[in-house]
Design a protein around this motif. Sequence first.
Motif, short mmCIF file in Angstrom:
data_model
loop_
_atom_site.label_atom_id
_atom_site.label_comp_id
_atom_site.label_asym_id
_atom_site.label_seq_id
_atom_site.Cartn_x
_atom_site.Cartn_y
_atom_site.Cartn_z
N LYS A 1 -12.25 -9.72 -2.20
CA LYS A 1 -13.16 -9.47 -3.33
C LYS A 1 -13.19 -10.69 -4.25
CE LYS A 1 -12.72 -4.51 -3.46
NZ LYS A 1 -11.91 -3.41 -3.90
N GLN A 2 -12.01 -11.26 -4.44
CA GLN A 2 -11.94 -12.43 -5.30
C GLN A 2 -12.75 -13.59 -4.72
OE1 GLN A 2 -7.97 -13.83 -6.15
NE2 GLN A 2 -8.73 -13.94 -8.22
N LEU A 3 -12.68 -13.75 -3.38
CA LEU A 3 -13.46 -14.80 -2.74
C LEU A 3 -14.95 -14.55 -2.93
CD1 LEU A 3 -11.40 -15.23 0.55
CD2 LEU A 3 -11.29 -16.57 -1.55
N VAL A 4 -15.34 -13.28 -2.86
CA VAL A 4 -16.75 -12.94 -3.10
C VAL A 4 -17.14 -13.36 -4.51
CG1 VAL A 4 -18.39 -11.04 -3.36
CG2 VAL A 4 -16.81 -11.05 -1.42
N ILE B 1 -13.36 -4.07 1.47
CA ILE B 1 -12.59 -5.29 1.74
C ILE B 1 -11.39 -5.38 0.80
CG2 ILE B 1 -14.62 -6.49 2.63
CD1 ILE B 1 -14.79 -8.03 0.06
N SER B 2 -10.46 -6.26 1.11
CA SER B 2 -9.22 -6.35 0.34
C SER B 2 -9.46 -7.01 -1.02
CB SER B 2 -8.18 -7.16 1.11
OG SER B 2 -8.57 -8.51 1.13
N GLY C 1 9.01 -7.96 0.98
CA GLY C 1 8.25 -8.14 2.20
C GLY C 1 6.81 -8.41 1.79
N LEU C 2 6.03 -8.90 2.72
CA LEU C 2 4.63 -9.19 2.42
C LEU C 2 3.86 -7.88 2.33
CD1 LEU C 2 4.15 -12.14 4.89
CD2 LEU C 2 4.54 -12.27 2.44
N LEU C 3 2.63 -7.98 1.84
CA LEU C 3 1.76 -6.81 1.85
C LEU C 3 1.58 -6.39 3.31
CD1 LEU C 3 0.13 -5.38 -0.47
CD2 LEU C 3 -1.86 -6.40 0.58
N LEU D 1 -2.54 -10.16 -6.11
CA LEU D 1 -2.45 -10.78 -4.78
C LEU D 1 -1.01 -10.93 -4.32
CD1 LEU D 1 -5.06 -13.69 -5.00
CD2 LEU D 1 -5.41 -11.28 -4.51
N THR D 2 -0.84 -10.95 -2.99
CA THR D 2 0.48 -11.21 -2.42
C THR D 2 0.66 -12.72 -2.29
OG1 THR D 2 -0.40 -11.20 -0.21
CG2 THR D 2 0.39 -9.12 -1.06
#
Lengths: 514, 338
Positions: free
Chosen positions: A148-151, A143-144, A287-289, A173-174
Amino acid sequence: MSDVFLSLTHISKSYAGVQALDDVSLVVKPAEIHCLVGENGSGKSTLIKIIAGVVTPDQGEIVINGKPFRRLTPMDAIREGIQVIYQDFSLFPNLTVAENIALNYELSRNARIVRWGQVRQLAEAALGKIGVRLPLDAEVESISVADKQLVAICRALVQNARLIIMDEATTALTEKEIRALFKVIHNVQQEGVAVLFVSHKLDEVLEIADKAMIIRNGKVVVDVDAANLDRNKLVYYMTGRRIEEADYDYTPQQKRPLLEVIHLSSRGNFQDVSFSLWPGEIVGVTGLLGSGRTELALSLFGVLPVDRGEIRIDGKPVHINSIQSAIEHGIGYVPEDRLTEGLFLDQSINRNIVIRTIDGLTGRGGLLSITRLKERARQWIRDLSIKTSDPELPVKSLSGGNQQRVVLAKWLASKPRILILNGPTVGVDVGSKSELHDIIKNLAREGIGILVISDDIPELLHVCNRILLMRRGRLAGMFDRRELDENKLTSLLTESTPAAPAASTTQSLSPQIG
Amino acid sequence: MLKKLFSRQETLVGVTLIVLCLVIGAINPVFWTPGNWFDLARSATVTGIFAIGVLIVLVSGGIDVSFTAIAVFSMYTTTVIMNQIGFEGGMPAFFAMSGAIGIVLGLINAFFIARFRLPTLIVTLGTQSLFRGFLLFVIGSKIIRDLPPGMAQYSGAFLFTVTDARGITVGLHSAVLFLVAVAIVAQLLLRYTMLGRSIYALGGSREAAERAGFNIVQTQVFIYAFVGLLAGIAGMIYGGLNRQANSQDIVGQELDVIAATVLGGASIAGGRGSVIGTLLGVMLVTVMSNSLILVGIPSIWQRVVIGAIIIIGTAVPAIRSLRAARRANVDIEPLPAE
């Protein structure tokens, strides 16, 4: 329920005579978002460790939930509901999302048997609390970073967190992911949980904080309601000086572009990108990720293959199909992740600086001349003002900003004509940042063409004279610095539909001279 | 869901195993006789028990190359002691003693690995030589064919026998029950206990495991002691089935066992691996080495074929992950129709 969750009073801590914290007091109320702001080495980490019970202060009082703790242990802190989310998240890459969320809780309640149904329930409940959906059975490795941070946040909630400490949470993070994270933090707040948000990114602090405490050299500079702060005040409090950055003033010097990129495509990475880079220019690529900005840079450096289109240097078509060939054509690339891609962390500063040019440092009999090596390294340490007591120390002993200078020195030593900088100041604090910006501008003034890949909007505006905007693999716009301000660039960056007039096709490929 | 099933190494190895069986069976029908299958089961037993031990070590992020030395040390020493005291009893006592010696030797590994945090490969390379040298020099280097009675009779301890059309009686040896039991215990341990999950956690990220509060020393002591126990039992089975105690035996097989385990999906880098995959890997290697002779491939070629299988088997997941990494990074916007 008391209206104070955590109170630290008159905390001091010194390591081997160095005062890391000096008479620091901090009060955190339930459901409060409190930002802790300071440059590297200001004492932020020591303060976090004290709250987590990892470090015992020399003096001062810690009261959690009305209970005073003489010696707070990590177990005490966890039991009282203090959870730290470190920068690396401390997750298990090989285990599923659900298990990562539940495992530490299961461990802390001394479970011996794993009930998988319960694991899933715990995980689902925690994800529900923050209003996020994640695939429970996906391995965390897949996962991104943002997920991971949300986990990690869910894992903290499962353990009945009352205060979550987030250490530099947004570094990887973007913009878009940071928005999503802030929403989650507000959801966490709704649950009555306080958040101590450690950061040195000023815009974030101004956006999310209820209160902000700024520390410098181990002392509290100010601890105020965020409403009373603005950008300039924050910078002043953090660095103790006013930093005024001048924009980069580009004056065209030569008649021929250094680098021309013509209808360049790389399958699955980007499509039909054309632009040129003139000597002395600093061109931002943003630009965004997932916009293809990093992929474009990697293709120019020979890492990703090019399918169609042409690259010209000094007007001559060149073939860049490997890093070696990119280097031969005078292209240098400073990666975003300097720790794993740019540096030999355990090796000395000297060695890291000369590694690319070591062939030129041989003395009699083809052996390496240590004297010449040291001389060369000393010169770069001086030119880029790398702060170190001893250049024989390993690079990992340096701060983020100084590490980035070593990477720069390494590339500059090989005298590149085109320099690609990917996220040049990621993880670097405000003071060092503006110094790095000055270094970049000086390099350009000497005639190097520089591409800066970044989504740090103030940085782009301060450093670049032109900015390319990428969106979903295509060049969506090319702007002169003077056409833009922070608001305009932000909205361009986050806009999902293409900019109204198809700017990319109509604008000229060269910078506007005038 | 189906896609996920097919992307698993276990599925791949299982399918390869079935195809291989069908091919060999089509060329030589002897492959499908009970006698051949009982033989296969017997050959897979010792490798299988070793492999489960290797699996647990690999999942924890370590590697153990000393288990063969532990096995032969435990088996040979048990035989010598039982001969000297003139023990007349049955096989369980032999397993108990050999297993206990295995645990002691495993604890020596654990001591260096857990207490001093030394690299597992270096420690077990060292102890492999140490155990083996001690065995040959101090305990004995002669082949013992005059076994204690309980051990001597073990090779005939069949679960059941069948008599085939040609009047040859063949039996399924009871040792296979050990493999079944070890597999079930390992599966329950790894999947449903916190101890088992702590092994995966340790293999996934040691630092995260420490921060979460796992007792890593305790976990590692358990792992290496458990591997010692399995090695002791497997060594005893080996000696019993071969009706001799040879102190030169077994050592040298460790790489084959590790290869079978890796073939079954266990990761050398730690954190990944399953009991079912390990069993499939062991079966595949066993069928390869036992049955090539049935299809007329000379036995000297077996090593080559096994080597090739191992390289292919371990390369496939590596190639797959490379492919995944090379997947499109950017979802390119289609051009608007003109």
